[in-house]
Motif scaffolding. Sequence first.
Motif, PDB file in Angstrom:
ATOM      1  N   ASN A 187     126.191 -90.856 -31.521  1.00 26.57           N
ATOM      2  CA  ASN A 187     125.449 -89.705 -31.015  1.00 26.57           C
ATOM      3  C   ASN A 187     125.298 -89.786 -29.497  1.00 26.57           C
ATOM      4  O   ASN A 187     125.430 -88.772 -28.795  1.00 26.57           O
ATOM      5  CB  ASN A 187     124.083 -89.596 -31.686  1.00 26.57           C
ATOM      6  N   THR A 188     125.033 -90.967 -28.980  1.00 24.67           N
ATOM      7  CA  THR A 188     124.916 -91.156 -27.531  1.00 24.67           C
ATOM      8  C   THR A 188     126.223 -90.786 -26.841  1.00 24.67           C
ATOM      9  O   THR A 188     126.221 -90.102 -25.810  1.00 24.67           O
ATOM     10  CB  THR A 188     124.531 -92.615 -27.208  1.00 24.67           C
ATOM     11  N   LEU A 189     127.344 -91.204 -27.406  1.00 24.89           N
ATOM     12  CA  LEU A 189     128.648 -90.869 -26.828  1.00 24.89           C
ATOM     13  C   LEU A 189     128.905 -89.365 -26.864  1.00 24.89           C
ATOM     14  O   LEU A 189     129.434 -88.787 -25.905  1.00 24.89           O
ATOM     15  CB  LEU A 189     129.760 -91.624 -27.548  1.00 24.89           C
ATOM     16  N   ARG A 190     128.525 -88.706 -27.963  1.00 23.34           N
ATOM     17  CA  ARG A 190     128.706 -87.252 -28.045  1.00 23.34           C
ATOM     18  C   ARG A 190     127.842 -86.536 -27.009  1.00 23.34           C
ATOM     19  O   ARG A 190     128.266 -85.546 -26.412  1.00 23.34           O
ATOM     20  CB  ARG A 190     128.400 -86.763 -29.453  1.00 23.34           C
ATOM     21  N   LEU A 231     129.465 -84.120 -19.785  1.00 24.21           N
ATOM     22  CA  LEU A 231     130.697 -84.000 -18.995  1.00 24.21           C
ATOM     23  C   LEU A 231     131.334 -82.624 -19.155  1.00 24.21           C
ATOM     24  O   LEU A 231     131.791 -82.018 -18.174  1.00 24.21           O
ATOM     25  CB  LEU A 231     131.690 -85.094 -19.396  1.00 24.21           C
ATOM     26  N   LEU A 232     131.373 -82.110 -20.381  1.00 16.81           N
ATOM     27  CA  LEU A 232     131.944 -80.777 -20.610  1.00 16.81           C
ATOM     28  C   LEU A 232     131.133 -79.700 -19.899  1.00 16.81           C
ATOM     29  O   LEU A 232     131.695 -78.755 -19.331  1.00 16.81           O
ATOM     30  CB  LEU A 232     132.035 -80.492 -22.104  1.00 16.81           C
ATOM     31  N   GLU A 233     129.816 -79.828 -19.917  1.00 11.68           N
ATOM     32  CA  GLU A 233     128.971 -78.856 -19.212  1.00 11.68           C
ATOM     33  C   GLU A 233     129.187 -78.935 -17.704  1.00 11.68           C
ATOM     34  O   GLU A 233     129.200 -77.909 -17.016  1.00 11.68           O
ATOM     35  CB  GLU A 233     127.506 -79.085 -19.567  1.00 11.68           C
ATOM     36  N   SER A 253     130.475 -72.909 -28.661  1.00 14.75           N
ATOM     37  CA  SER A 253     129.725 -73.785 -27.762  1.00 14.75           C
ATOM     38  C   SER A 253     130.292 -75.192 -27.833  1.00 14.75           C
ATOM     39  O   SER A 253     130.897 -75.597 -28.834  1.00 14.75           O
ATOM     40  CB  SER A 253     128.244 -73.813 -28.145  1.00 14.75           C
ATOM     41  N   TRP A 254     130.077 -75.932 -26.760  1.00 17.86           N
ATOM     42  CA  TRP A 254     130.493 -77.333 -26.771  1.00 17.86           C
ATOM     43  C   TRP A 254     129.745 -78.084 -27.862  1.00 17.86           C
ATOM     44  O   TRP A 254     130.311 -78.957 -28.515  1.00 17.86           O
ATOM     45  CB  TRP A 254     130.257 -77.968 -25.404  1.00 17.86           C
ATOM     46  N   LEU A 308     131.400 -80.372 -30.765  1.00 16.79           N
ATOM     47  CA  LEU A 308     131.055 -81.791 -30.882  1.00 16.79           C
ATOM     48  C   LEU A 308     130.240 -82.105 -32.130  1.00 16.79           C
ATOM     49  O   LEU A 308     130.068 -83.268 -32.492  1.00 16.79           O
ATOM     50  CB  LEU A 308     130.277 -82.245 -29.646  1.00 16.79           C
ATOM     51  N   GLY A 309     129.734 -81.065 -32.782  1.00 18.81           N
ATOM     52  CA  GLY A 309     128.945 -81.269 -33.991  1.00 18.81           C
ATOM     53  C   GLY A 309     127.565 -81.844 -33.747  1.00 18.81           C
ATOM     54  O   GLY A 309     127.076 -82.656 -34.515  1.00 18.81           O
ATOM     55  N   ILE A 310     126.947 -81.409 -32.641  1.00 17.03           N
ATOM     56  CA  ILE A 310     125.625 -81.922 -32.301  1.00 17.03           C
ATOM     57  C   ILE A 310     124.690 -80.775 -31.950  1.00 17.03           C
ATOM     58  O   ILE A 310     125.121 -79.659 -31.695  1.00 17.03           O
ATOM     59  CB  ILE A 310     125.659 -82.911 -31.117  1.00 17.03           C
TER      60      ILE A 310
END
Length: 91
Positions: free
Chosen positions: A11-14, A20-22, A81-82, A86-88
């Motif tokens: 989850n931290t990595l996502r 970064l994507l934003e 949406s990003w 990413l599934g978050i």
Amino acid sequence: MNPADKKQQANTLRLQALALLEQATAIDGLKPYRVTHANGFGTAEYLGGFDHEPSAEEAAAFFELNFEPDRDEVLTIRLTSWEAILGIKKL
């Protein structure tokens, strides 16, 4: 590493990927669009970044699709949406 720690690390990595994507979107304006190509053989989905909502022709060219609307093929283009990719959920 136990399963709970693995889940937290993932989850931290996502969340880092989301940040970064934003940042990239803030720089170049590219937003994520989901393109669904439906034809007599089924459907396929594609994800791509565009600085505007692409037309069917632009999306087909970008993804190199053999899009034939005269054969009842359909391209559905939706802004996504990003977070969805990413599934978050961003808190």
